[in-house]
Design an enzyme around this catalytic site. Structure first.
Site, PDB file in Angstrom:
ATOM      1  CE1 TYR A 278      -3.165  -3.118   0.095  1.00 31.62           C
ATOM      2  CE2 TYR A 278      -3.821  -2.180   2.215  1.00 31.62           C
ATOM      3  CZ  TYR A 278      -3.910  -2.971   1.128  1.00 31.62           C
ATOM      4  OH  TYR A 278      -5.083  -3.970   1.324  1.00 31.62           O
TER       5      TYR A 278
ATOM      6  CE  LYS B 163       1.405 -17.852  -2.844  1.00 31.95           C
ATOM      7  NZ  LYS B 163       0.961 -19.230  -2.480  1.00 31.95           N
TER       8      LYS B 163
ATOM      9  CG  ASP C  50      -1.373 -19.883  -0.031  1.00 35.74           C
ATOM     10  OD1 ASP C  50      -0.414 -20.011   0.905  1.00 35.74           O
ATOM     11  OD2 ASP C  50      -1.084 -20.422  -1.208  1.00 35.74           O
TER      12      ASP C  50
ATOM     13  CG  ASP D 180      -6.571  -4.458   4.414  1.00 40.16           C
ATOM     14  OD1 ASP D 180      -7.570  -4.564   5.042  1.00 40.16           O
ATOM     15  OD2 ASP D 180      -6.841  -3.681   3.354  1.00 40.16           O
TER      16      ASP D 180
ATOM     17  CG  ASP E 136     -12.034  -7.230   6.232  1.00 36.73           C
ATOM     18  OD1 ASP E 136     -11.420  -6.410   7.120  1.00 36.73           O
ATOM     19  OD2 ASP E 136     -13.227  -7.013   5.477  1.00 36.73           O
TER      20      ASP E 136
END
Ligand code: NAD
Length: 347
Positions: free
Chosen positions: A135, A185, A218, A242, A246
């Site tokens: 970001y 990742k 993942d 982020d 959630d």
């Protein structure tokens, strides 16, 4: 008497309702605990943008600088102001200006709250890097609107940024159950994420008392659903954090329960506390917003200010209010009913 100056930025949609609910709880617990709290309210929001062409005044950051902490509601009114404008113009500006690099989000089920999982006992603290990574805002577009259009959005990871967020994660793990999950990742992103794994290993040598495991994002997402009780502290980049938080909000019963803190750990600048949820335009005028996420965020603010006992009182009051015996029904009961139940439980 010790006293704290708090900047309140209710902002948009359900923000004003949930911030006033949290302020009522804060005022009451301050009175009970023998410290002072004073609020200064700022009208910075999408409505402010429509009148002034900006989300906050040019000297907004300077104005906030002297406050002990900031309590924010939620920013965004997409029908009138694009989200990219409102988010960058207020929330992200404050996070970056005050170097609030640790976004801290607790995920656990409150008594009486049903989550979607079989597991009911989990207590996860997610630490999300808050100032760089995916970001960073670095990038650009050329040949816009033509078949030759090119779009680049570059993630930026600095040694300073990665090391300090990982260190924050290790410190939190040390204070809790001593386990840290570091998320990358690195099988697919072979520069930034391999670097993140390297720094994790370097720091692990310093924190021999913390058991650290590196996960691909993942696999960690699956673990949060299948075995959330196996997780303690999670540390992740801006984007991964982020998304994972959630998911954390979902397994703890929904966004109405998800609290967060944007911490500036060296304490020379104000930290900001806010619910994870947005302005919920679909329910903004219905008085059914669940204020628990904001009240929980306010408890995190008290703890950050050094008022741990008051923070514990607020958390206990929330738990009493959500427990089946009082039986408030978030999502169905009115904001005012839920707030009244927490205030009553403080007695
Ligand atoms: N930190 C922030 O200020 C923040 C975070 C996320 C989204 N936003 C902004 O909020 C606006 C709406 O975004 P969105 O709809 O994607 O996300 P949202 O979080 O506002 O709403 C998602 C869903 O959750 C429900 N919900 C959210 N908070 C709730 C609460 N306290 N009680 C009960 N139900 C609740 C909403 O009714 C909606 O159905 C957009 O402008 C977005 O950019 C801001």
């Amino acid at each position: 008497m010790k006293s704290y100056n708090i900047a309140l930025i209710p902002a948009d949609g359900i923000g004003p309702q949930v911030v006033e609910a949290a302020w009522a709880v804060l005022s009451k617990v301050a009175g009970q605990s023998g410290f002072g709290l004073s609020a200064t309210r700022f009208p910075w929001s999408c409505a402010y943008y429509k009148e002034n062409g900006r989300m906050m005044p040019a000297d907004g950051i300077e104005t906030l600088r002297s406050f002990d902490a900031i309590l924010l509601g939620s920013v965004g009114w997409p029908a009138e102001v694009p989200d990219s404008v409102s988010l960058h113009g207020l929330l992200l500006t404050i996070r970056k200006a005050f170097d609030q690099y640790a976004n801290v989000r607790p995920h656990r089920l409150l008594p009486g709250v049903d989550g979607p999982l079989k597991a009911t006992e989990f207590d996860i603290l997610c630490i999300r890097e808050n100032t760089e990574g995916e970001y960073s805002g670095a990038g650009g577009r050329v040949h816009q609107g033509t078949p030759a259009e090119v779009v680049v959005e570059t993630s930026i990871f600095t040694r300073r940024g990665v090391e300090r967020i990982l260190r924050y994660g290790f410190e939190q793990a040390r204070r809790r159950r001593g386990r840290l999950a570091s998320v990358t990742k690195s099988n697919a992103q072979r520069h930034s994420m391999v670097f993140w794994d390297e720094v994790t290993r370097e720091l692990a040598a310093e924190y021999g008392d913390v058991a650290v495991t590196s996960y691909h994002v993942d696999a960690l997402a699956a673990r949060m659903i299948m075995a959330p009780e196996s997780l303690d502290v999670i540390v992740a980049s801006n984007l991964f954090g982020d998304i994972l938080t959630d998911m954390g909000a979902a397994i703890q019963g929904g966004l109405g329960f998800a609290a967060s803190a944007n911490i500036s750990p060296d304490r020379s600048l104000p930290s900001m506390f806010e619910p994870v949820h947005g302005s919920a335009p679909d329910i903004a005028h219905l008085d059914v917003a669940n204020p628990i996420a904001t009240i929980w965020s306010a408890a995190m603010m008290l703890e950050h200010l050094g008022e741990k006992q008051a923070a514990d009182r607020v958390m206990a009051a929330i738990a009493t209010a959500t427990a089946k015996d009082i039986g408030i029904r978030p999502g169905k009961d009115k904001t005012s009913v839920i707030t009244a139940a927490v205030l009553e439980a403080l007695d």
